[in-house]
Design a protein around this motif. Structure first.
Motif, mmCIF file in Angstrom:
data_model
loop_
_atom_site.group_PDB
_atom_site.id
_atom_site.type_symbol
_atom_site.label_atom_id
_atom_site.label_comp_id
_atom_site.label_asym_id
_atom_site.label_seq_id
_atom_site.Cartn_x
_atom_site.Cartn_y
_atom_site.Cartn_z
ATOM 1 N N SER A 41 0.842 -1.196 0.000
ATOM 2 C CA SER A 41 0.000 0.000 0.000
ATOM 3 C C SER A 41 0.867 1.232 0.000
ATOM 4 O O SER A 41 1.956 1.260 0.542
ATOM 5 N N SER A 42 0.371 2.280 -0.654
ATOM 6 C CA SER A 42 1.095 3.552 -0.657
ATOM 7 C C SER A 42 0.355 4.595 0.167
ATOM 8 O O SER A 42 0.515 5.786 -0.029
ATOM 9 N N SER A 43 -0.486 4.142 1.081
ATOM 10 C CA SER A 43 -1.262 5.061 1.895
ATOM 11 C C SER A 43 -0.358 5.882 2.793
ATOM 12 O O SER A 43 0.792 5.519 3.048
ATOM 13 N N LEU A 44 -0.885 6.967 3.270
ATOM 14 C CA LEU A 44 -0.138 7.841 4.168
ATOM 15 C C LEU A 44 0.299 7.087 5.415
ATOM 16 O O LEU A 44 1.452 7.194 5.852
ATOM 17 N N ARG A 45 -0.572 6.285 5.968
ATOM 18 C CA ARG A 45 -0.240 5.520 7.170
ATOM 19 C C ARG A 45 0.893 4.536 6.892
ATOM 20 O O ARG A 45 1.839 4.409 7.686
ATOM 21 N N THR A 46 0.821 3.851 5.761
ATOM 22 C CA THR A 46 1.848 2.870 5.437
ATOM 23 C C THR A 46 3.197 3.536 5.227
ATOM 24 O O THR A 46 4.224 3.062 5.720
ATOM 25 N N ARG A 47 3.196 4.635 4.505
ATOM 26 C CA ARG A 47 4.457 5.333 4.261
ATOM 27 C C ARG A 47 5.040 5.895 5.552
ATOM 28 O O ARG A 47 6.258 5.908 5.749
ATOM 29 N N LEU A 48 4.170 6.359 6.439
ATOM 30 C CA LEU A 48 4.643 6.837 7.736
ATOM 31 C C LEU A 48 5.295 5.702 8.519
ATOM 32 O O LEU A 48 6.397 5.855 9.062
ATOM 33 N N LEU A 49 4.633 4.550 8.574
ATOM 34 C CA LEU A 49 5.160 3.401 9.301
ATOM 35 C C LEU A 49 6.506 2.966 8.722
ATOM 36 O O LEU A 49 7.461 2.711 9.459
ATOM 37 N N GLU A 50 6.599 2.894 7.392
ATOM 38 C CA GLU A 50 7.846 2.485 6.751
ATOM 39 C C GLU A 50 8.982 3.461 7.060
ATOM 40 O O GLU A 50 10.116 3.056 7.317
ATOM 41 N N THR A 51 8.648 4.736 7.031
ATOM 42 C CA THR A 51 9.667 5.750 7.294
ATOM 43 C C THR A 51 10.160 5.663 8.727
ATOM 44 O O THR A 51 11.370 5.714 8.987
ATOM 45 N N ARG A 52 9.246 5.509 9.667
ATOM 46 C CA ARG A 52 9.635 5.409 11.070
ATOM 47 C C ARG A 52 10.471 4.150 11.309
ATOM 48 O O ARG A 52 11.455 4.174 12.058
ATOM 49 N N GLN A 53 10.130 3.056 10.675
ATOM 50 C CA GLN A 53 10.883 1.814 10.835
ATOM 51 C C GLN A 53 12.273 1.928 10.216
ATOM 52 O O GLN A 53 13.246 1.400 10.758
ATOM 53 N N LEU A 54 12.361 2.604 9.076
ATOM 54 C CA LEU A 54 13.642 2.715 8.401
ATOM 55 C C LEU A 54 14.659 3.474 9.244
ATOM 56 O O LEU A 54 15.843 3.119 9.283
ATOM 57 N N SER A 55 14.232 4.511 9.938
ATOM 58 C CA SER A 55 15.158 5.251 10.797
ATOM 59 C C SER A 55 15.779 4.346 11.845
ATOM 60 O O SER A 55 16.987 4.394 12.102
ATOM 61 N N VAL A 56 14.953 3.523 12.462
ATOM 62 C CA VAL A 56 15.448 2.584 13.471
ATOM 63 C C VAL A 56 16.386 1.571 12.838
ATOM 64 O O VAL A 56 17.428 1.216 13.407
ATOM 65 N N LYS A 57 16.048 1.107 11.647
ATOM 66 C CA LYS A 57 16.881 0.122 10.953
ATOM 67 C C LYS A 57 18.248 0.717 10.603
ATOM 68 O O LYS A 57 19.270 0.040 10.713
ATOM 69 N N LEU A 58 18.264 1.970 10.180
ATOM 70 C CA LEU A 58 19.531 2.612 9.836
ATOM 71 C C LEU A 58 20.433 2.775 11.061
ATOM 72 O O LEU A 58 21.662 2.769 10.942
ATOM 73 N N ALA A 59 19.829 2.926 12.221
ATOM 74 C CA ALA A 59 20.611 3.078 13.449
ATOM 75 C C ALA A 59 21.077 1.738 14.017
ATOM 76 O O ALA A 59 21.972 1.711 14.870
ATOM 77 N N ALA A 60 20.515 0.647 13.552
ATOM 78 C CA ALA A 60 20.779 -0.670 14.150
ATOM 79 C C ALA A 60 22.254 -1.076 14.159
ATOM 80 O O ALA A 60 22.707 -1.702 15.123
ATOM 81 N N PRO A 61 23.051 -0.771 13.125
ATOM 82 C CA PRO A 61 24.459 -1.207 13.165
ATOM 83 C C PRO A 61 25.324 -0.425 14.149
ATOM 84 O O PRO A 61 26.494 -0.772 14.349
ATOM 85 N N LEU A 62 24.787 0.620 14.763
ATOM 86 C CA LEU A 62 25.578 1.506 15.604
ATOM 87 C C LEU A 62 25.512 1.104 17.068
ATOM 88 O O LEU A 62 24.503 0.584 17.546
ATOM 89 N N THR A 63 26.594 1.364 17.787
ATOM 90 C CA THR A 63 26.596 1.177 19.234
ATOM 91 C C THR A 63 25.995 2.407 19.905
ATOM 92 O O THR A 63 25.824 3.461 19.286
ATOM 93 N N ALA A 64 25.697 2.273 21.187
ATOM 94 C CA ALA A 64 25.186 3.412 21.938
ATOM 95 C C ALA A 64 26.202 4.553 21.935
ATOM 96 O O ALA A 64 25.834 5.738 21.866
ATOM 97 N N GLU A 65 27.491 4.214 21.996
ATOM 98 C CA GLU A 65 28.532 5.243 21.972
ATOM 99 C C GLU A 65 28.564 5.960 20.625
ATOM 100 O O GLU A 65 28.750 7.178 20.552
ATOM 101 N N ASP A 66 28.381 5.200 19.532
ATOM 102 C CA ASP A 66 28.334 5.807 18.200
ATOM 103 C C ASP A 66 27.230 6.856 18.111
ATOM 104 O O ASP A 66 27.386 7.890 17.461
ATOM 105 N N MET A 67 26.109 6.573 18.767
ATOM 106 C CA MET A 67 24.919 7.392 18.567
ATOM 107 C C MET A 67 24.884 8.676 19.387
ATOM 108 O O MET A 67 23.990 9.494 19.206
#
Length: 428
Positions: free
Chosen positions: A15-41
């Protein structure tokens, strides 16, 4: 290795709905941070960059401040102190932590920021369940929030690269990939007739306020390179002592070069007879066929003079982009670095929506008839329309679907930590 092409940014989304795109965007931010340590962040590489933890919190603060708090009945602010910590530059909202000091925010903790994101995400789900997103103003605010977070996803990665480049261990963000260094093939110039052209966004979908109003502009005949300037081409400039030739440089650029000690693009290093560059996969050999990245406007302008050409205006760039294929080496490819230009199509420019943002010769100014939106969101673009230059296109870490032909990015001419490159133009 972080996988981006096959999940959240997949073209096969249900789906390309506003809700779906919002959810995907919010999840992607967390995914991009996943390889980092707490010190990195929590670390901040320089004044222009921000810690990953701050980006995660700021994008969340944006939804809380501009969507939930003013529009959702009974919404409970997660923590009143977060407004000071994670406001960026919205004067109308209130005071904030100075940008160069974001790295001292060891508190609130990373756990608190993650709890903050969860709190706001739950509230956003409730916001949709109540049907409040159906209001035009609410939908607009959500759309702005999605695009705003996508911008910060790109900043997260460029800021991590700046951080890891400053670390003597030269860590890798993504798992190092086998590198195929290729010889650059010859490019060519594409001619454009010019004329009176309509510039700016005039569609029905989302666009930033600075992309309009659409207006007519006189364009003189010009030619534009079919691809971005490569590392190999820029290395010729370096070896020809381009960084030592004052005649090639604008006065402010020459001053910046001497003040900062520039002798090559940011992240380049010479080891014996081999040139290498710091990337999100750590130190790699310089690929002569890939687009040069991390050059300031001053460096781009000096190279163009050395090459006997010039930078295009943003209007010339936009006209050319209308012929360009939409396929791009953006964040969804998972490459996380600029790649050599794909096979050419006669008369069509390449690499216009990925690899590197491209400096233009245009100052960042308002279009005729431009008026910033009312309220704090009106501070997003309009108040920065002085002393900066426009970049067009997108980069290897721009989220898929974020770029378009009318998109106007802007930075100060001395800045170069973003994936900034160039494309040559000439008069006919």
């Amino acid at each position: 290795m972080i996988q981006l092409a096959s999940d959240i940014n997949s073209d096969q989304r249900a789906s390309s709905s506003l809700r779906t795109r919002l959810l995907e965007t919010r999840q992607l931010s967390v995914k991009l941070a996943a390889p980092l340590t707490a010190e990195d962040m929590v670390a901040q590489a320089m004044d222009d960059a921000s810690p990953t933890k701050w980006h995660l919190a700021h994008a969340t603060w944006f939804f809380e401040t501009f969507v939930l708090a003013p529009r959702m009945p009974g919404y409970a602010i997660f923590d009143e102190s977060f407004g000071y910590c994670f406001n960026s530059y919205y004067e109308q909202v209130g005071p904030r932590q100075p940008r160069p000091k974001r790295g001292v925010l060891t508190r609130p903790s990373l756990e608190s920021v993650r709890a903050y994101r969860e709190h706001v995400d739950v509230a956003l789900e409730a916001f949709f369940a109540l049907g409040l997103d159906e209001d035009d103003a609410a939908a607009s605010a959500l759309e702005i929030g999605i695009n705003h977070e996508q911008q910060h996803q790109e900043l997260m990665l460029t800021d991590v690269l700046a951080l890891f480049a400053a670390n003597p261990l030269r860590p890798s963000y993504g798992q190092p990939q086998p590198q195929k260094v290729t010889a650059a093939k010859r490019g060519w110039m594409i001619e454009y007739a010019g004329g009176v052209e309509r510039i700016g966004y005039a569609g029905q979908g989302f666009a930033w306020d600075n992309e309009g109003p659409a207006h007519e502009t006189l364009i003189h005949p010009f030619a534009l390179a079919d691809r971005a300037v490569t590392n190999g081409q820029f290395l010729e400039f370096v070896l020809d002592k381009g960084y030592e030739a004052a005649s090639l440089w604008l006065s402010d650029g020459w001053a910046a070069l001497n003040r900062e000690g520039w002798r090559a693009p940011l992240y380049w290093e010479q080891r014996d007879d081999e040139w290498r560059a710091m990337t999100l996969q750590g130190m790699t050999r310089l690929d002569p066929a890939a687009p040069v990245a991390h050059v300031s406007y001053y460096e781009a302008d000096a190279f163009a003079r050395w090459a006997g050409r010039r930078l295009p205006t943003e209007f010339e760039w936009e006209i050319a982009a209308r012929r360009a294929p939409e396929a791009a080496n953006d964040l969804s490819s998972g490459a996380l670095r600029p790649l050599p230009a794909p096979s050419s199509v006669a008369g069509a420019p390449r690499q216009m929506f990925g690899d590197v943002w491209e400096w233009t010769g245009s100052a960042y100014l308002p279009y005729p008839g431009y008026r910033p939106p009312l309220g704090a969101l009106g501070e997003y673009n309009g108040k920065f329309m002085v002393g900066q230059h426009v970049l067009r296109g997108g980069s290897c870490v721009t989220p898929k679907g974020h770029a378009r032909a009318t998109y106007r990015n802007f930075f100060y001419p001395h800045q170069r930590w973003q994936f900034m490159g160039l494309r040559l133009a000439e008069d006919l």
